[in-house]
Structures are given as structure tokens and as C-alpha cells.
Design an enzyme around this catalytic site. Structure first.
Site, short mmCIF file in Angstrom:
data_model
loop_
_atom_site.label_atom_id
_atom_site.label_comp_id
_atom_site.label_asym_id
_atom_site.label_seq_id
_atom_site.Cartn_x
_atom_site.Cartn_y
_atom_site.Cartn_z
N ASN A 164 44.50 36.46 47.49
CA ASN A 164 44.11 37.67 46.66
C ASN A 164 44.54 37.38 45.14
OD1 ASN A 164 42.62 40.31 46.40
ND2 ASN A 164 44.65 40.67 45.14
N GLU A 165 43.52 37.01 44.24
CA GLU A 165 43.72 37.09 42.78
C GLU A 165 44.80 36.19 42.40
OE1 GLU A 165 44.04 41.19 41.46
OE2 GLU A 165 41.86 41.51 41.82
N GLU A 346 36.39 43.50 45.84
CA GLU A 346 36.92 44.70 45.10
C GLU A 346 36.34 45.12 43.90
OE1 GLU A 346 41.20 44.39 44.05
OE2 GLU A 346 41.53 43.56 46.17
N GLU A 400 50.01 51.54 43.56
CA GLU A 400 49.29 50.73 42.84
C GLU A 400 50.26 49.92 42.11
OE1 GLU A 400 46.51 49.91 42.14
OE2 GLU A 400 46.66 48.92 40.25
C1 PNW Z 1 43.89 44.15 41.69
N1 PNW Z 1 43.83 43.44 35.32
O1 PNW Z 1 44.63 43.98 40.92
C2 PNW Z 1 44.61 44.11 42.99
O2 PNW Z 1 43.70 43.24 43.99
C3 PNW Z 1 44.68 45.28 43.90
O3 PNW Z 1 45.94 45.08 44.79
C4 PNW Z 1 44.98 46.40 42.86
O4 PNW Z 1 45.42 47.55 43.48
C5 PNW Z 1 43.63 46.81 42.01
O5 PNW Z 1 43.33 45.62 41.59
C6 PNW Z 1 43.77 47.81 41.07
O6 PNW Z 1 44.72 47.24 40.02
C7 PNW Z 1 44.26 43.86 39.31
O7 PNW Z 1 44.70 43.46 34.81
C8 PNW Z 1 45.25 44.20 38.59
O8 PNW Z 1 42.70 43.01 35.06
C9 PNW Z 1 45.22 44.01 37.35
C10 PNW Z 1 43.96 43.45 36.78
C11 PNW Z 1 42.82 43.34 37.71
C12 PNW Z 1 43.18 43.69 38.82
#
Ligand code: PNW
Length: 440
Positions: A164-165, A346, A400
Site C-alpha cells: 500500500n502506497e 481508495e 488515522e
Molecule cells: C492513505 N497524502 O494514506 C492510506 O492508505 C490510508 O491508510 C489512510 O488512512 C488514508 O490514505 C487517509 O490518509 C495517505 O499526504 C496519507 O497525500 C497521506 C496522503 C495520501 C494518502
């Protein structure tokens, strides 16, 4: 032109979660600690000192949560597997009680006609492996492949996401230090990226070898980058930032190379190329079955490369709301990767939701967000983008990460004092969308 077309009958409407964000039960049934247990218990790392110790208590409320998903009419559910529940030390002995939890989850989904998508790694690396260097250690890629094989064999799941990411691990985990393991050293971050990519490729191979017919792909958070003004300098910065946001993660997997402009730009610090050994990029670019797209926001940059906010932001200060960005992204991806099906793994937003006097949660901002983004996806599909599914982030309000429990991304409200669940208006709206096959 029909401005509210019907989505295909077999479109996969789902919701997503991740293990550490919802499960709780962190020391039950033999689970080992992960980097997020350590990080969240380190004072000052998470807002309000929150931890995932209890989270939404999903581990103990599995049956109720399955019923909740069914009551919303979900067709799909994307969850992640906690590596340290399955292998408490990260390598070696398998903890059957940990696997049993996911077996019950998957069985419960099948029994309700909900298609599971399992993510192998959503940031909760076993602490035992972090103690051996974690993702900075090249061996972590093969530890991951061993773990992946165990999970592939145990779970009756057709669709898999690998990592994931990777961008969030690289940036938040190793550059900004706001996520576990809390490193603030860019020089170490790109090594981590390469090893995450290797892990991804090895897992793809492991699935091919043992389970033909199943599908696997990455889950990349992508953000279109636009120049904030008409200047040539802003256009140039937008191209560079597109490299940092998108091509750095797409190109190794789809083209078997890291983008040269990005490598040049970060040459002083990245030390990436010295870690790329012969054959690595073939592993990384092993063909995949779909691209998981995680879209939250776009970015506008000025001539100095600074981010400029042009649209309203959600409760999360990085989440600038721009649905057209999803349209642009899907159109671009389907042009550049015409043979790769796209799945939104997502998409969602945070609000400070609270029950109104009537006990309901009137999250009209989230309904607007979802409506705008799903309409944008529909427009891209009408122009030929091959999008096969959409997973809202998230099923439940949850942990979160560095923001603790304050930012609520759920379709379903969780009262963290009682752990009671209440579907928000957006959940009911989403239920109607799924039932009708078009925007309500
Ligand atoms: C995602 N940004 O994270 C994750 O996959 C989730 O676990 C998380 O809860 C969700 O998005 C909401 O934050 C991200 O800064 C965290 O661009 C940061 C970023 C994008 C996605």
C-alpha cells in the site's frame, strides 16, 4: 448526453480499511508487535497520544462488521493482513490463530457475496524485522515474499494488492518521519523504495507460481500535478513534481526503470542506483493484473516548486478537493497503460463528524466529495478508461496514523468511547448508489 449514466452491472463497489487502523487486539492470539505499535507508543508521535491498541475493536466485532457491510450492500471489501499477526517475528513460525482471523473474515465475506481484496502490506512491518534494518535491508524483500506465500496459501482470495502506497512509506516514514519508523533521512528513503518495489515483484512471482488465475497489483497513491500559473517555470516544476509524485512509483513497475529526471534531481541524496542490482528491475516490472489507484487530491505548484492551494481542503490539511484530478488521472493512465485495468482502491475524505440532535451524522461534505469523484470516474469511463471497481476510504472511522482518532474518514461513524457504529448519511447514500447502479 446522459449526464448520470448507469455503471456496469458487475462494477465492484466496495470500501477499504487496513489492519492496524481498525483491528485493535494488538497482543492477542499470538500477534507480534509491528513498527506502528512501537511508534504510536512513543510519546509525541501521534496526536493526543492515541494508539491502535483498541482502534475500532474490529478483531472482536468481526461478525457485526460483516453484517454492517452487507447492510450497506457492499460488493467488495478491501482489507489488509497484519504481517505480525501471521508471523509474529516476521519470518519463521506461522501463527495459525492469526491466520484464522483472516480465514473467518474471508469466509464471512464470501458467505455474504462480498468480494475480498487483500492487501499484503499496509505499513505495519513486524518490529522484529525493523530490528534487522526493516526495508533498508535488502533481505526484507524475500522475507516479504515468504510471508506472501503463507497468506496466498491460507486465504481463498482472488484479488491481491502488494504494497500500500510506497510513496507514503518513503515520504512520511523516511523523509518527514511522521510515520513509523520515524526516519528523517532522504538518503535512506530511496533504498527503502527500491526494496519495497523488489518485494512487490517477488510477491507477484510467488502468486503466479502457486496460484494461477488469481490477480495481483500494486496500490499506488497518485496525485496529478498542475502548474499553478501560466509561466514556463511553473510548467517545468509541474513536470518535475509529476516525476516525484507519480512517475517515480509507476515507471519501475510498468517500464522497468526509475525516471531519469527524478534520479538527477535527487542525485545528491538518493543513492538509489547503487542498490539496483542486475535483474532487479525485471523483478520489479513483473507484469501485473491491475493497477490499484488511490486518489485523494491533486497538486498545483508554482514556479518555485511550492505547492499552492486553489481549492477547498478537507479536515486533513493536505486533502485539497479536486474531483477533476481523478478524471485527468484515469484518462492519463488508460492512455499510458492501455492494457492495465484500473481499480480505485481508495478515495475519500476526512471530516470532524459528530452525531446531530437526531442521532444521525449528516456528512453532506462527504456525500459531495464522493459524488464529485464518482462522477469524474464515470466521465473517464465514458471516454474509455477501463475502471473495474471503486473502494471508498474508509468503511469505518479509524486510527488515522499520526492524526490519531481525530480525523474521521469513515462512511460509518465510530463512537470511540463505546465503539458503537452508526452509518453516516454518506453510507446510506453509497448504499443507494450501489443498489441503483448510478448516482442517487
Ligand atoms: C492513505 N497524502 O494514506 C492510506 O492508505 C490510508 O491508510 C489512510 O488512512 C488514508 O490514505 C487517509 O490518509 C495517505 O499526504 C496519507 O497525500 C497521506 C496522503 C495520501 C494518502
Amino acid at each position: 448526453m446522459n449526464t448520470n449514466p448507469r455503471f456496469p452491472g458487475d462494477f465492484l463497489w466496495g470500501a477499504a480499511t487496513s489492519a492496524y487502523q481498525i483491528e485493535g487486539a494488538v497482543s492477542e492470539d499470538g500477534r507480534g508487535p509491528s513498527v506502528w505499535d512501537v511508534f504510536s507508543h512513543t510519546p509525541g508521535k501521534v496526536r493526543g497520544g492515541d494508539t491502535g491498541d483498541v482502534a475500532t475493536d474490529h478483531y472482536h466485532r468481526l461478525e457485526d462488521d460483516l453484517d454492517l457491510m452487507a447492510s450497506l450492500g457492499l460488493r467488495g471489501y478491501r482489507f489488509s493482513v497484519s504481517w505480525s499477526r501471521v508471523m509474529p517475528e516476521g519470518t519463521g513460525p506461522v501463527n495459525q490463530r492469526g491466520l484464522d482471523f483472516y480465514r473467518r473474515l474471508v469466509d464471512g465475506l464470501h458467505a455474504r457475496g462480498i468480494r475480498p481484496t487483500a492487501t499484503l502490506f499496509h505499513w505495519d512491518l513486524p518490529q522484529a524485522l525493523q530490528d534487522k534494518g526493516g526495508w533498508e535491508n535488502r533481505d526484507c524483500a524475500s522475507w516479504f515474499a515468504d510471508y506472501a506465500r503463507v497468506v496466498f496459501d491460507a486465504l481463498d482470495v482472488a484479488d491481491w494488492c502488494t504494497i500500500n502506497e510506497p510513496k507514503t512509506v518513503v515520504e512520511a516514514g523516511y523523509q518527514l518521519g511522521i510515520h513509523a519508523p520515524g526516519v528523517t533521512d532522504p538518503a535512506r528513503s530511496y533504498v527503502v523504495l527500491h526494496h519495497l518495489n523488489l518485494a512487490h515483484g517477488l510477491a507477484v512471482r510467488a502468486l503466479r507460481a502457486g496460484h494461477p488465475g488469481r490477480r495481483i497489483g500494486p496500490a499506488l497513491n497518485l496525485a496529478p500535478v498542475y502548474p499553478a500559473d501560466d509561466s514556463e517555470r511553473a510548467a517545468e516544476q509541474a513536470r518535475l513534481h509529476d516525476g516525484l509524485e507519480n512517475r517515480l512509483y509507476l515507471d519501475p513497475i510498468f517500464k522497468g526503470r526509475y525516471p531519469s529526471d527524478v534520479l538527477e534531481r535527487v542525485a545528491a541524496t538518493h543513492r538509489l542506483t547503487e542498490h539496483v542490482l542486475d535483474g532487479d528491475l525485471e523483478t520489479v516490472s513483473e507484469p501485473i493484473d491491475f493497477l490499484g489507484v488511490q486518489y485523494y487530491h491533486s497538486k498545483f505548484v508554482d514556479g518555485d516548486g511550492n505547492r499552492v492551494f486553489k481549492y477547498p481542503v478537507a479536515q486533513a490539511e493536505w486533502l485539497e478537493i479536486y474531483p477533476d484530478g481523478l478524471y485527468d488521472l484515469l484518462v492519463r493512465l488508460s492512455r499510458e497503460l492501455p492494457d492495465t485495468p484500473l481499480v480505485i482502491t481508495e478515495n475519500g475524505m476526512a471530516s470532524p463528524d459528530a452525531p446531530a440532535a437526531d442521532g444521525r451524522i449528516h456528512d453532506t461534505d462527504r456525500i459531495d466529495y464522493l459524488r464529485g469523484h464518482i462522477a469524474a470516474m464515470g466521465r473517464a469511463m465514458a471516454e474509455g478508461a477501463k475502471v473495474t471497481g471503486y473502494h471508498a476510504w474508509s468503511l469505518l472511522d479509524n486510527f488515522e496514523w499520526a492524526e490519531g482518532y481525530e480525523q474521521r474518514f469513515g462512511l460509518v461513524y465510530v463512537d470511540f468511547a463505546t465503539l458503537e457504529r452508526v452509518p453516516k448519511d454518506s453510507a446510506l447514500w453509497y448504499r443507494d448508489l450501489i443498489a441503483g447502479g448510478r448516482l442517487p
